[in-house]
Every structure is written in structure tokens, then in C-alpha cells.
Write an enzyme that holds these catalytic residues in place. Sequence first.
Site, PDB file in Angstrom:
ATOM      1  CG  ASP A  86      -7.699  17.882 -14.124  1.00  0.00           C
ATOM      2  OD1 ASP A  86      -6.997  17.484 -15.077  1.00  0.00           O
ATOM      3  OD2 ASP A  86      -8.709  17.281 -13.728  1.00  0.00           O
TER       4      ASP A  86
ATOM      5  NE  ARG B 152      -2.601   1.301   3.329  1.00  0.00           N
ATOM      6  CZ  ARG B 152      -2.384   0.529   4.396  1.00  0.00           C
ATOM      7  NH1 ARG B 152      -2.741  -0.736   4.391  1.00  0.00           N
ATOM      8  NH2 ARG B 152      -1.808   1.008   5.470  1.00  0.00           N
TER       9      ARG B 152
HETATM   10  C1  LIG Z   1     -11.199  11.916 -16.925  1.00  0.00           C
HETATM   11  C2  LIG Z   1     -10.875  13.146 -16.173  1.00  0.00           C
HETATM   12  C3  LIG Z   1     -10.752  13.127 -14.781  1.00  0.00           C
HETATM   13  C4  LIG Z   1     -10.995  11.879 -13.966  1.00  0.00           C
HETATM   14  O1  LIG Z   1     -10.052  10.906 -14.252  1.00  0.00           O
HETATM   15  P1  LIG Z   1     -10.344   9.331 -13.981  1.00  0.00           P
HETATM   16  O2  LIG Z   1      -9.048   8.688 -14.306  1.00  0.00           O
HETATM   17  O3  LIG Z   1     -11.468   8.951 -14.889  1.00  0.00           O
HETATM   18  O4  LIG Z   1     -10.747   9.238 -12.557  1.00  0.00           O
HETATM   19  C5  LIG Z   1     -10.428  14.303 -14.134  1.00  0.00           C
HETATM   20  N1  LIG Z   1     -10.216  15.447 -14.826  1.00  0.00           N
HETATM   21  C6  LIG Z   1     -10.326  15.498 -16.166  1.00  0.00           C
HETATM   22  C7  LIG Z   1     -10.080  16.781 -16.861  1.00  0.00           C
HETATM   23  C8  LIG Z   1     -10.657  14.355 -16.884  1.00  0.00           C
HETATM   24  O5  LIG Z   1     -10.773  14.410 -18.215  1.00  0.00           O
END
Ligand SMILES: *Cc1c(COP(=O)(O)O)cnc(C)c1O
Length: 402
Positions: free
Chosen positions: A193, A68
Site C-alpha cells: 500500500d 457494475r
Molecule cells: C486512507 C488510507 C487508506 C484507506 O483509503 P480510503 O480511500 O479512505 O478507504 C488505506 N491505506 C492508507 C495508507 C491510507 O492512508
Amino acid sequence: MSSTPDSSGSDRPTIGFSTLAVHGGEDRQKYANAITDPIFCAATYTFENTQAAIDFVAKKLPREEYGRYGNPSEKVAERKLAALEGGEAALLYSTGMSALAGLFLAKLQAGDEIVMFDQCYHRTREFCQKHLAKFGVVTHLIPTCDYSAMEAAINPRTRLLLSESPTNPHLSVVDLEQFVALGKKYGVETVIDATLATPYNLRPLEYGVDYVVHSCTKYLSGHNDMLGGVIISTAEKIEPLRKFRGVIGMINGPHNIYLLLRGLKTFELRMRRHNENGQAVAEFLAGHPRVEKVLYPGLPSHPHHQIARKTMRGYGGLVTFYLKDADAQQTAAVVDAVRIPRIGPSLGGAESLIEQPIVMSYHDFTPEQRRAVGIADNMIRIACGIENPEDLVADLRQALER
Ligand SMILES: *Cc1c(COP(=O)(O)O)cnc(C)c1O
């Protein structure tokens, strides 16, 4: 540690992106002299004797202890991702969402506040507004790219400023200079992000962003065959996140890590084609009489085209467009008429995907809620894969002209 060049040294500008994608983070000579990193299916790691265990704890020796807390090939993938992003350290999670949730849960406590732009992935909004709220964390949603509204929402309880760039599905591009300046002015950490951009197209850390988050499920792994997430930052900022991840266990299985390492080898090659396909499809759609509007940062008509040109190397594979005078059914008919892209959510894999946001991601929203987040009945989102651009364009043409 790695004996392969990474991006943190003084020799950084001389190392090409694909060289880093292929060799970054890897030891030159590996277990059993294999060229690839092995898949370590180990839940635990053993000590030769009691003294070895005592030394491990006391001297913080760089070895594994329990699954983990980490896996040897996960460390390789983390070093490679840090090298590609130009950051000191990376931390992998089981999904993009668990990376975001891991960051928020590690950093926030009751009474803290997040200020974020509203064109966020709908599950990120949901996590903050519905789930973090249960623990007393307050989230302010701000119209995307309204920097003065963001500034007005910052107060002494604000702990994080958050945005995606580009956003999904509107492809708004954040002015990272303004965004980071707000964080610095008020002493608030910033999170981007950058899943849709990837480190190939955008370098948020170079603007002073504190944490870059990616869903590795998309372009980074690139084959629609695994899920993963990553946070990249300084070693100092990653350390407490790693400790928290060790408690909560949002980790990747060893086979999953192998898929990520394998996918990353071709990362730059794939991104070049995604960028080429996105641009070609966007330009074709923008010139088609059945199309009302196209959202793509690489088109001069996009409201953030100038900032995108200044800050991005390419604009990725995602293209959003609106059909002229079409209702939900007529829009669905175009989606159903394409032959190459498959109908489905997600993006960033080899295979092109197409979807109507009202059907795929916003089905549980009321019409008013959809309007509020800018999701229309005549909207189509296409995530270009790595097929040939002429074929994608010809396919969309036949679907529109049917
Ligand atoms: C797909 C996505 C996520 C989430 O990612 P997962 O791997 O599906 O949990 C978060 N932010 C953006 C911009 C995404 O396109």
C-alpha cells in the site's frame, strides 16, 4: 485504445511524469471532439440487435455492458494510473479500503494466512484481524521492518505478504528488496500500500512487488473532494480481481471518476509541492526547542533515512512530531493554535490537515493498545497541503510559541 504514449513501451524513459499525468490513458480524439473525457451517467449499455450481444460475449469485444462491470471514463482513469505506476493494468474501487478488501476477498480462502507489518492503516488491520478471521483467514502482525520475524511467520499456508510504505503515522520505509526477496523465496505474492508515497515518490513494481494499492482519496485525486482506491499489477493478475469486483460492486460513480481524472492532471505539480512542504516543515520542527522528535524519512535522524534516500524521489507531505514534556491537553493546545491547517483526518489534498492521532484515529484504543502500536499523547500528525512552505512554517512557529 489510447493513441497517447504510455509508460509500457520501449520509449518509456523519454516520457515525462506530467506528460503521462495529463495525456496518459486518454484517446487523442474524444466524444464530440471535447478535450475532456465525458461523465457517462449510464447504468447499462445497449446492443444494436441480438447478434451484437452475441458477438460481444463470444468475441469479448472491448465495450461496456452493465455499470457494475465498468464505465468508459473509468477505463481511461485506469489506463492513466497504470501508466503513472509503470504497470500493465489498474483496477479502480470506490475507496482505498474497498481496494484492499477486494484484493483479500478475491484471493484468500479459509485456512490461508496473511503476514503483514504492524504499522498498517488501522482499518486494514481491523479488516484482516476481525473480518477476514470470520472466514477462517489468519493474519500475523509482525513488527514493522523486522524481515527475519516476517520470514519466521511464513509457512505453507501463507498467501500474501503485506505492508505499507511509508507507514502512517510513523513513516517507516520498507526495504522493498528484502520484502520482495522473502516473497520470491517462499513463492508468496507481495502487496504494498503505497498511498503515502504515490508513484511519483516510489516505484514498488520495479522491485518486483506483485500488487501496488493506493487510496486515490489522498494524493492521486488530491483535492479532498472524492474517495477512491486502485490496485495496479500485471493484466493477468488484475483480470480475476476485476471479475470479483463485478460481483461485489465496489465501484466508483461516474462523477467521482471525473474528479479523479481532473485531479490527476496536476499530480506531479502537486507532489513536488507536497514534498517541498513536508521537508521544510520537518526541518523547521526538528530545530524547534519545543519539539522532542520528528518522524520524516527526509530527515537524516529518521531510522530509515538511508533506505528512503535510495528508493524514494521525495518523502511526501506527511510529518509526525512529538512535543517535549507535553500531555494530551498541551498537545491539543498546539493543534488548536494553528491557523492554516484544518483539524481533520486524511492527507494528500490541497489543504493542509493536522490532528492528534489519539483523538482522531485511535480514540477507541485502550492506553495499552495505543502503546503497542506506538501512538503517544504528545504526538501530532500534520499532512502538508500545497500552500506556500514559508506560510506553513510561520504558522507552526506561532502555534508552538504561543
Ligand atoms: C486512507 C488510507 C487508506 C484507506 O483509503 P480510503 O480511500 O479512505 O478507504 C488505506 N491505506 C492508507 C495508507 C491510507 O492512508
